[in-house]
Design a protein around this motif. Structure first.
Motif, mmCIF file in Angstrom:
data_model
loop_
_atom_site.group_PDB
_atom_site.id
_atom_site.type_symbol
_atom_site.label_atom_id
_atom_site.label_comp_id
_atom_site.label_asym_id
_atom_site.label_seq_id
_atom_site.Cartn_x
_atom_site.Cartn_y
_atom_site.Cartn_z
ATOM 1 N N VAL A 79 0.866 -1.174 0.000
ATOM 2 C CA VAL A 79 0.000 0.000 0.000
ATOM 3 C C VAL A 79 0.908 1.231 0.000
ATOM 4 C CG1 VAL A 79 -1.677 1.340 1.338
ATOM 5 C CG2 VAL A 79 -1.896 -1.151 1.193
ATOM 6 N N GLY A 80 0.670 2.139 -0.940
ATOM 7 C CA GLY A 80 1.484 3.334 -1.047
ATOM 8 C C GLY A 80 2.533 3.268 -2.136
ATOM 9 N N THR A 81 2.647 2.130 -2.820
ATOM 10 C CA THR A 81 3.593 2.036 -3.935
ATOM 11 C C THR A 81 2.841 2.133 -5.254
ATOM 12 O OG1 THR A 81 3.468 -0.388 -4.033
ATOM 13 C CG2 THR A 81 5.242 0.564 -2.697
ATOM 14 N N VAL A 82 3.594 2.437 -6.298
ATOM 15 C CA VAL A 82 3.065 2.389 -7.656
ATOM 16 C C VAL A 82 3.699 1.169 -8.314
ATOM 17 C CG1 VAL A 82 2.989 3.541 -9.902
ATOM 18 C CG2 VAL A 82 2.700 4.875 -7.798
ATOM 19 N N VAL A 83 2.855 0.284 -8.815
ATOM 20 C CA VAL A 83 3.322 -0.944 -9.441
ATOM 21 C C VAL A 83 3.125 -0.794 -10.950
ATOM 22 C CG1 VAL A 83 3.073 -3.452 -9.539
ATOM 23 C CG2 VAL A 83 2.614 -2.241 -7.402
ATOM 24 N N LEU A 143 2.651 -8.693 -15.845
ATOM 25 C CA LEU A 143 4.049 -8.879 -15.492
ATOM 26 C C LEU A 143 4.490 -7.626 -14.753
ATOM 27 C CD1 LEU A 143 6.694 -10.484 -15.670
ATOM 28 C CD2 LEU A 143 7.154 -9.281 -17.822
ATOM 29 N N VAL A 144 4.992 -7.786 -13.526
ATOM 30 C CA VAL A 144 5.440 -6.646 -12.728
ATOM 31 C C VAL A 144 6.784 -6.183 -13.279
ATOM 32 C CG1 VAL A 144 6.084 -5.847 -10.422
ATOM 33 C CG2 VAL A 144 4.213 -7.501 -10.695
ATOM 34 N N ARG A 145 6.826 -4.929 -13.744
ATOM 35 C CA ARG A 145 8.038 -4.348 -14.343
ATOM 36 C C ARG A 145 8.836 -3.504 -13.369
ATOM 37 N NH1 ARG A 145 9.470 -6.896 -18.894
ATOM 38 N NH2 ARG A 145 7.772 -7.010 -20.371
ATOM 39 N N ARG A 146 8.141 -2.780 -12.487
ATOM 40 C CA ARG A 146 8.823 -1.862 -11.566
ATOM 41 C C ARG A 146 7.891 -1.564 -10.395
ATOM 42 N NH1 ARG A 146 10.146 4.406 -12.796
ATOM 43 N NH2 ARG A 146 11.338 4.824 -10.927
ATOM 44 N N ILE A 147 8.485 -1.375 -9.217
ATOM 45 C CA ILE A 147 7.723 -0.978 -8.025
ATOM 46 C C ILE A 147 8.422 0.257 -7.476
ATOM 47 C CG2 ILE A 147 6.909 -1.650 -5.744
ATOM 48 C CD1 ILE A 147 7.286 -4.606 -6.716
ATOM 49 N N ARG A 148 7.690 1.353 -7.428
ATOM 50 C CA ARG A 148 8.294 2.613 -7.005
ATOM 51 C C ARG A 148 7.428 3.307 -5.974
ATOM 52 N NH1 ARG A 148 5.507 6.601 -9.887
ATOM 53 N NH2 ARG A 148 4.554 5.855 -11.809
ATOM 54 N N ASP A 149 8.017 4.350 -5.401
ATOM 55 C CA ASP A 149 7.297 5.166 -4.444
ATOM 56 C C ASP A 149 6.183 5.914 -5.149
ATOM 57 O OD1 ASP A 149 6.599 6.494 -2.166
ATOM 58 O OD2 ASP A 149 8.552 7.411 -1.831
ATOM 59 N N ASP A 150 5.142 6.208 -4.436
ATOM 60 C CA ASP A 150 3.979 6.892 -4.986
ATOM 61 C C ASP A 150 4.266 8.366 -5.272
ATOM 62 O OD1 ASP A 150 1.851 8.662 -4.629
ATOM 63 O OD2 ASP A 150 0.752 7.377 -3.309
ATOM 64 N N ALA A 151 5.338 8.898 -4.705
ATOM 65 C CA ALA A 151 5.628 10.339 -4.885
ATOM 66 C C ALA A 151 6.156 10.662 -6.262
ATOM 67 C CB ALA A 151 6.650 10.776 -3.846
#
Length: 151
Positions: A79-83, A143-151
């Motif tokens: 919760v709080g990430t951008v996937v 397919l999950v490519r990247r997981i980053r912060d929501d900011a």
């Protein structure tokens, strides 16, 4: 009780900013419920819905485990990430939230972790392939490519 509950006894991965946002959202919901309780009930009174949302957020906070990001993003979707995902046709990005009304100040599409897509992405890592059974009985592969912060 809320219609959609978190899985029983399951920890909920949340970023620190995501955790702080849930704490703030809980305070907002409690204030809204107090205001609604102080007025005469009207048709469509939402006090019960506010109470359900409060229970959901309290449960999420009680089960929260803080996910810490690294220099290049997060190891796991929380919760709080951008996937950022690819379904073979087009790339897209989902911002994982608990409730849809947490505000949308990013370009990513908010998706609740209680939905089929959000639940399937929670806890996944870059490179993971996910098959999601949609409500219309179709299967969607991501397919999950990247997981980053929501900011």
């Amino acid at each position: 009780m809320p219609q959609t509950l978190l899985p029983r006894d399951q920890a909920l991965l949340v970023t620190k900013p995501g955790f702080d946002a849930l704490v703030a959202r809980l305070a907002e919901l409690r204030e809204a419920r107090e205001r609604a309780a102080g007025t005469d009930p009207a048709p469509g009174d939402d006090t019960a819905e506010l109470t359900d949302r409060i229970i959901l957020v309290e449960t999420a906070l009680a089960r929260a485990v803080i996910a810490h990001g690294a220099r290049h993003g997060y190891a796991l979707a929380a919760v709080g990430t951008v996937v950022e995902v690819d379904d073979g046709a087009r790339p897209c990005a989902y911002r994982l939230v608990l409730l849809h009304d947490e505000g949308d100040d990013t370009a990513a599409t908010p998706v609740s972790v209680l939905s089929p897509v959000g639940a399937a992405l929670m806890g996944r890592a870059v490179g993971d392939a996910v098959e999601i059974a949609l409500p219309n009985r179709r299967l969607r592969s991501l397919l999950v490519r990247r997981i980053r912060d929501d900011a």
